[in-house]
Write an enzyme that holds these catalytic residues in place. Structure first.
Site: not given
Length: 268
Positions: A24, A149, A97, A180, A172, A210-212, A169-170, A83, A61
């Protein structure tokens, strides 16, 4: 084998076998689907050592999540600004969250404090297979500035040991996942503290890992490094309620790490 090699293996697998697809945001991702790691807390607190991690930032956080807030002013007061680009003009993120953890709206006009409910279940119904806290609320997704995420966590009590399974679910993997892992290990210790149990194991299951594409060089650099011994995280002070924790209740000792590796945050 050092537990951190599970994370390094994930980086390696994405670089080697990941498929590139659009995201996205501006940058595509290279991703795989389905990965799991397990961290036995007897071997230390899983704060990555192959790049230096900002413990106080990730801890503050997490405490913000636990508070049930959607407003990022308290994060900004603690010099946390990643954020900022997601918040509205009033610094709110919508029902993300912590709001779902502590203020899930039920169809009868009331709300459910999932986190308090889970703590009560651990104490009163420890053999339950349904001690789950979810941030994924389909009814509220359109009101969230960013869909969650790290989606849900599942708790298990066996012979006085508390275990947690986190589902994402996703993920980074370069920037977000190290936060996390540490945050949910910290939450596991907090829950164990207020229920009189031993925090034993964090299991992390990921859907899209994933990796950007603008993080690939940084991931390759991290793979050259050898993990160091995990630190210890102790809870200090007389705290027996989930809402009473402050940053001063946490003492991190023995943390040695390779230098920080800078990478840009991808804003969606």
């Amino acid at each position: 084998m050092h537990p951190e090699y599970q994370y390094l293996k994930l980086l390696e697998t994405i670089l080697k076998d990941g498929k590139t697809k659009p995201s996205r945001g501006v940058h595509p991702v290279r991703s795989i689907f389905g990965y799991q790691m397990k961290f036995d807390l007897r071997y230390g607190f899983p704060l990555l050592t192959t790049k230096k991690m900002p413990f106080k930032i990730l801890a503050n956080e997490l405490l913000w999540f636990v508070s049930g807030s959607s407003n990022i002013k308290v994060l900004q007061d603690n010099k946390i600004h990643y954020w900022d680009e997601f918040a509205d003009k009033d610094l709110n993120l919508g029902p993300v969250y912590g709001v779902q953890w502590r203020h899930w709206q039920n169809p009868h006009g009331g709300e459910i404090d999932q986190l308090a409910w889970a703590i009560n279940q651990i104490k009163d119904n420890p053999n339950s297979k349904a001690i789950i806290v979810s941030a994924w609320n389909p009814a509220d997704l359109t009101e969230m500035r960013l869909p969650p995420c790290h989606t849900m966590f599942h708790l298990d009590v066996t012979k006085g040991k508390l275990k947690m399974l986190l589902y994402q679910r996703s993920s980074d993997v370069f920037l977000g996942l190290p936060f996390n892992i540490a945050q949910y290990a910290m939450l596991l210790q907090m829950l164990a503290k207020v229920t009189g149990l031993e925090a034993r194991e964090l299991v992390v299951s990921i859907g899209n890992a994933h990796l950007y594409t603008n993080h690939l060089e940084q991931a390759a650099e991290q793979l050259k490094r050898v993990p160091m011994k995990f630190p210890r995280l102790s809870i200090v002070g007389d705290v027996d309620d989930i809402d009473s924790f402050t940053i001063d209740n946490f003492e991190l000792t023995g943390y040695e790490a390779h230098p920080h590796i800078k990478a840009p945050l991808v804003i969606l």
